[in-house]
Scaffold this active site. Sequence first.
Site: not given
Length: 102
Positions: A75, A78
Amino acid sequence: MDTEQSIFEIISSAGSARDLTYQAIDQISNGNIESAYDLIEDAEKAMNTAHNVQTKLIQKEIDGEKNEGGLLMIHAQDHLMTAIAEHQIAKRLLPIFEKLLR
C-alpha cells in the site's frame, strides 16, 4: 523507527505530496503561477522524505533484515509511485499552463 512506523511515514509523506500536487494544479488553474510552483516544490520535498524512508527499508532488506510489511508495505509503495507519477505529470503541465495564462 520500526518497520511499521516507516511504512506509515511513506504513506503519510506520499499522501502529502499528492495533496500538494493537486493544490498546485488548482493554483495554476486560478492563475496563481508562483504559488503553484511553490506547492510543486513542497510536494517534491514530501516525496523525497517518503523515498528516503523507502530506501532505508530496502537497504535493511538487502542487509538481511526481513521486512514484515506485507500488504501495508505494498500500500505504501502504491501511494509513493502514484504520487511520483502525478507529480511528474503536473510538473510538465505547469509550464504549459503558465504559457497559456500569459
